[in-house]
Design a protein around this motif. Sequence first.
Motif, PDB file in Angstrom:
ATOM      1  N   CYS A 146     -49.350  19.032  14.558  1.00  0.00           N
ATOM      2  CA  CYS A 146     -49.015  20.032  13.537  1.00  0.00           C
ATOM      3  C   CYS A 146     -47.693  19.702  12.852  1.00  0.00           C
ATOM      4  O   CYS A 146     -47.571  19.811  11.618  1.00  0.00           O
ATOM      5  N   LEU A 147     -46.718  19.289  13.633  1.00  0.00           N
ATOM      6  CA  LEU A 147     -45.425  18.936  13.051  1.00  0.00           C
ATOM      7  C   LEU A 147     -45.545  17.702  12.163  1.00  0.00           C
ATOM      8  O   LEU A 147     -44.932  17.624  11.083  1.00  0.00           O
ATOM      9  N   LEU A 148     -46.338  16.733  12.582  1.00  0.00           N
ATOM     10  CA  LEU A 148     -46.538  15.525  11.793  1.00  0.00           C
ATOM     11  C   LEU A 148     -47.242  15.836  10.475  1.00  0.00           C
ATOM     12  O   LEU A 148     -46.897  15.273   9.426  1.00  0.00           O
ATOM     13  N   VAL A 149     -48.210  16.742  10.504  1.00  0.00           N
ATOM     14  CA  VAL A 149     -48.918  17.129   9.286  1.00  0.00           C
ATOM     15  C   VAL A 149     -47.955  17.782   8.289  1.00  0.00           C
ATOM     16  O   VAL A 149     -48.020  17.520   7.079  1.00  0.00           O
ATOM     17  N   CYS A 150     -47.053  18.625   8.770  1.00  0.00           N
ATOM     18  CA  CYS A 150     -46.083  19.271   7.879  1.00  0.00           C
ATOM     19  C   CYS A 150     -45.162  18.240   7.230  1.00  0.00           C
ATOM     20  O   CYS A 150     -44.882  18.326   6.017  1.00  0.00           O
ATOM     21  N   PHE A 151     -44.691  17.272   7.992  1.00  0.00           N
ATOM     22  CA  PHE A 151     -43.820  16.246   7.428  1.00  0.00           C
ATOM     23  C   PHE A 151     -44.556  15.384   6.403  1.00  0.00           C
ATOM     24  O   PHE A 151     -44.011  15.056   5.341  1.00  0.00           O
ATOM     25  N   LEU A 199     -40.502  21.904   0.034  1.00  0.00           N
ATOM     26  CA  LEU A 199     -39.526  22.671   0.817  1.00  0.00           C
ATOM     27  C   LEU A 199     -40.219  23.654   1.751  1.00  0.00           C
ATOM     28  O   LEU A 199     -39.799  23.835   2.903  1.00  0.00           O
ATOM     29  N   ARG A 200     -41.292  24.286   1.282  1.00  0.00           N
ATOM     30  CA  ARG A 200     -42.011  25.232   2.144  1.00  0.00           C
ATOM     31  C   ARG A 200     -42.630  24.518   3.339  1.00  0.00           C
ATOM     32  O   ARG A 200     -42.700  25.066   4.444  1.00  0.00           O
ATOM     33  N   SER A 201     -43.093  23.288   3.128  1.00  0.00           N
ATOM     34  CA  SER A 201     -43.634  22.525   4.253  1.00  0.00           C
ATOM     35  C   SER A 201     -42.556  22.237   5.288  1.00  0.00           C
ATOM     36  O   SER A 201     -42.813  22.272   6.498  1.00  0.00           O
ATOM     37  N   LEU A 202     -41.337  21.974   4.830  1.00  0.00           N
ATOM     38  CA  LEU A 202     -40.234  21.761   5.765  1.00  0.00           C
ATOM     39  C   LEU A 202     -39.882  23.047   6.511  1.00  0.00           C
ATOM     40  O   LEU A 202     -39.492  23.010   7.682  1.00  0.00           O
ATOM     41  N   TYR A 203     -40.018  24.192   5.836  1.00  0.00           N
ATOM     42  CA  TYR A 203     -39.775  25.468   6.514  1.00  0.00           C
ATOM     43  C   TYR A 203     -40.797  25.688   7.631  1.00  0.00           C
ATOM     44  O   TYR A 203     -40.443  26.139   8.737  1.00  0.00           O
TER      45      TYR A 203
END
Length: 253
Positions: A146-151, A199-203
Motif C-alpha cells: 500500500c505504501l509503495l502504491v502511494c509513492f 500531494l494528496r498521495s503523499l498525505y
Amino acid sequence: MNMSSSLYDPIINQLIQHSTEIEGMSFQKESLDLVFVPSGLAIMFGYHLFLLYRCLKIPHTTVIGFENNDKKAWIESIMQEGDNKNASMALSVISSSVSAATFFSSVCLTLSSVMGAVLTTNSSILESDFIYGDTRPATLSVKYTCLLVCFLLAFSCFIQSSRCFIHATFLITMPNSNITAKHVETTVIRAGDFWSFGLRSLYFALTLLLWFFGPIPMFVSSVVMVVLLHYLDTNTTPLHQHAKRPAKHPMLG
C-alpha cells in the motif's frame, strides 16, 4: 481423593478462565487492523470526495478554487500583453513549478526504491511485541504494498504535472499564434490538479507509514490529517475580481 480434587477445582477453573481471557486479548489485538485501518482510510477518502464536490460545485470555498482564479487572471494578463518581458517572466514562474514537480517526483521514486529494498529484507523490528496490532508477515507485505502504491502514484502525478507545465511554456512562447488564453488556462490548471493529486498521495502515504507502528496510530493520524487538511483547504476570502486590461493593438504606420 474426592476432597483433594474438590480443593483443586477452583484453581483449575481460574487457570482456564485466565487462559481464555488471554486468547481473547490476542484475538482482539490482531483484529484491531480490521477495524481501525478501514475506518481511517474511509475518513480520508470521504473527506477528499467531499473536497472534490466543493471544488466542482462551490470552488470559491476552497483554496484550490481561490488559486485557480488567480492563475486564470495571471494567464489572461500574460497573453494580452504580448510583451517579451512578460513572456520571460511567465517562463520563469513555470520553470520554478517544473523544478518543484521534478524534485518531488525524484523523492517519490527514491522512496519507492527504498521500499522495494525493504521488502526483500527481514523486518524483525516491525514484528516485535511493542507494536500493538497485527504483525504477521502477510500483513506487513500488505503494508509495504500500500505504501509503495502511494509513492508510485505520487511519482506519476508529479511527472504529469511537469509535462503539463512544459506544454504551457510551448503555448506561451509560440510566436504569431492565435492560441487563446482559455487554452493555456486549461493546461496550467490541469498541471496544478496533478500537483494536488501528488500531494494528496503523499498525505495518504504518511498515514500508511504510521500503520507500521500499529492501527491505532494510523487511525489517529488519519483523523488529525483530515482536521488539518480541512483547515488548510477551506477558503474564507472572497475571490478577487481581477480587472481585464484592454488588449494592445499595433500602431498603424
